[in-house]
Design a protein around this motif. Structure first.
Motif, PDB file in Angstrom:
ATOM      1  N   ILE A   1       0.857  -1.186   0.000  1.00  0.00           N
ATOM      2  CA  ILE A   1       0.000   0.000   0.000  1.00  0.00           C
ATOM      3  C   ILE A   1       0.892   1.235   0.000  1.00  0.00           C
ATOM      4  CG2 ILE A   1      -0.250  -0.054   2.524  1.00  0.00           C
ATOM      5  CD1 ILE A   1      -3.137   1.068   2.002  1.00  0.00           C
ATOM      6  N   VAL A   2       0.592   2.158  -0.902  1.00  0.00           N
ATOM      7  CA  VAL A   2       1.423   3.343  -1.106  1.00  0.00           C
ATOM      8  C   VAL A   2       0.545   4.584  -1.021  1.00  0.00           C
ATOM      9  CG1 VAL A   2       2.970   4.550  -2.692  1.00  0.00           C
ATOM     10  CG2 VAL A   2       2.997   2.052  -2.583  1.00  0.00           C
ATOM     11  N   SER A   3       1.030   5.573  -0.284  1.00  0.00           N
ATOM     12  CA  SER A   3       0.303   6.828  -0.161  1.00  0.00           C
ATOM     13  C   SER A   3       0.609   7.734  -1.349  1.00  0.00           C
ATOM     14  CB  SER A   3       0.704   7.533   1.142  1.00  0.00           C
ATOM     15  OG  SER A   3       0.121   8.817   1.214  1.00  0.00           O
ATOM     16  N   THR A   4      -0.428   8.296  -1.942  1.00  0.00           N
ATOM     17  CA  THR A   4      -0.262   9.241  -3.056  1.00  0.00           C
ATOM     18  C   THR A   4      -1.060  10.503  -2.744  1.00  0.00           C
ATOM     19  OG1 THR A   4      -2.090   8.169  -4.241  1.00  0.00           O
ATOM     20  CG2 THR A   4       0.144   7.434  -4.774  1.00  0.00           C
ATOM     21  N   PRO A   5      -0.573  11.309  -1.802  1.00  0.00           N
ATOM     22  CA  PRO A   5      -1.342  12.482  -1.368  1.00  0.00           C
ATOM     23  C   PRO A   5      -1.255  13.633  -2.371  1.00  0.00           C
ATOM     24  CG  PRO A   5       0.758  12.413  -0.230  1.00  0.00           C
ATOM     25  CD  PRO A   5       0.697  11.171  -1.079  1.00  0.00           C
ATOM     26  N   ARG A   6      -2.212  14.525  -2.244  1.00  0.00           N
ATOM     27  CA  ARG A   6      -2.204  15.762  -3.027  1.00  0.00           C
ATOM     28  C   ARG A   6      -2.493  16.918  -2.078  1.00  0.00           C
ATOM     29  NH1 ARG A   6      -6.176  18.701  -5.823  1.00  0.00           N
ATOM     30  NH2 ARG A   6      -7.735  17.079  -5.419  1.00  0.00           N
ATOM     31  N   ALA A   7      -1.616  17.916  -2.086  1.00  0.00           N
ATOM     32  CA  ALA A   7      -1.733  19.037  -1.162  1.00  0.00           C
ATOM     33  C   ALA A   7      -2.477  20.201  -1.816  1.00  0.00           C
ATOM     34  CB  ALA A   7      -0.357  19.493  -0.699  1.00  0.00           C
ATOM     35  N   VAL A   8      -3.435  20.725  -1.080  1.00  0.00           N
ATOM     36  CA  VAL A   8      -4.130  21.949  -1.487  1.00  0.00           C
ATOM     37  C   VAL A   8      -3.604  23.079  -0.616  1.00  0.00           C
ATOM     38  CG1 VAL A   8      -6.356  23.114  -1.664  1.00  0.00           C
ATOM     39  CG2 VAL A   8      -6.178  20.666  -2.184  1.00  0.00           C
ATOM     40  N   GLU A   9      -2.961  24.054  -1.224  1.00  0.00           N
ATOM     41  CA  GLU A   9      -2.328  25.135  -0.467  1.00  0.00           C
ATOM     42  C   GLU A   9      -3.388  26.092   0.078  1.00  0.00           C
ATOM     43  OE1 GLU A   9       0.694  25.142   0.340  1.00  0.00           O
ATOM     44  OE2 GLU A   9       1.580  23.701  -1.031  1.00  0.00           O
ATOM     45  N   LEU A  10      -3.312  26.346   1.381  1.00  0.00           N
ATOM     46  CA  LEU A  10      -4.241  27.262   2.037  1.00  0.00           C
ATOM     47  C   LEU A  10      -3.594  28.599   2.378  1.00  0.00           C
ATOM     48  CD1 LEU A  10      -5.987  24.752   4.498  1.00  0.00           C
ATOM     49  CD2 LEU A  10      -6.737  25.450   2.220  1.00  0.00           C
TER      50      LEU A  10
END
Length: 247
Positions: free
Chosen positions: A160-169
């Protein structure tokens, strides 16, 4: 007087004709038996392939359904971020999801009448018993329960691999609307600050590989399957909620 039989009216088969007939009969019988045995083998292989596919799909469905609930928090409204707020009053105690251990994922989510500080983690892992791989789920009491049948399926890999995406605030920090803009709120500095607020949209790609587990090693190696899935965690992670500069 004795009457001699005419050889032209002789009845029956000679020994050569009988042997040829028997040989042809055995050849046809052997072909029919081989066809029957091959058909049985094909049916058995098809049955094992179908069962392996079903077991892997069922396991993948369980993983996806439970992992999707990770980080659920019924008081999420108290942890909302706003650009003008000086701080966030509360943070999600269930936010952490750990995939550092190979072949395992650990997380938690809120359950009725369960204290988060004392509740056991949840998750999935691959383990082995007598050389056979098993996929397990961690239940609410902290114990591990098999979700694949080791008598028919050998789980060879769970990844299992994490593939996050960041939304800049940081772009919405209220200090950027004040004139003059302080140096701490300049785009070049704030966008590179490690403490800037972000919303992390978390996706996890998982792979489950398995093969049939029978008494026939050659058949086990011939029947292998792999299933992949992607899980979008419904509860996004708020990172550095208090990261906007004060001025």
């Amino acid at each position: 007087m004795h009457h001699r039989k005419n050889p032209a009216f002789q009845q029956g088969l000679s020994i050569i004709e009988l042997m040829v007939g028997i040989a042809m009969g055995l050849f046809i019988t052997a072909g029919a038996i081989k066809l029957f045995v091959d058909n049985l083998g094909s049916n058995r292989q098809l049955l094992l392939e179908t069962r392996l596919n079903q077991d892997l799909r069922a396991a993948a469905d369980i993983v996806a359904r439970d992992l999707r609930r990770a980080s659920y928090w019924e008081s999420a409204a108290t942890g909302l971020w706003s650009a003008g707020a000086a701080s966030v009053s509360a943070t999600n105690p269930y936010a952490a999801i750990d995939t550092a251990t190979t072949g395992a994922v650990v997380y938690t989510y809120q359950r009725p009448d369960v204290d988060p500080s004392t509740s056991a983690n949840l998750g999935f892992r691959r383990t082995e018993t007598n050389g056979v791989g098993i996929l397990q789920i961690q239940n609410a009491s902290g114990g591990w329960q098999d979700i694949t049948d080791p008598s028919s399926v050998n789980i060879t890999n769970f990844n299992i691999v994490s593939t996050p995406r960041a939304v800049e605030l940081w772009k919405y920090c209220s200090c950027r609307t004040r004139l003059p803009v302080s140096s701490a709120c300049e785009d070049a500095i704030l966008s590179a600050a490690p403490t800037r607020p972000q919303m992390i949209i978390r996706n996890y790609d998982f792979t489950i590989k398995g093969k049939a587990n029978t008494s026939q090693t050659a058949l086990n190696e011939a029947i292998k399957r792999e299933i992949r899935g992607t899980v979008r965690i419904r509860n996004d992670e708020l990172k550095n909620p208090n990261g906007c500069p004060a001025a």
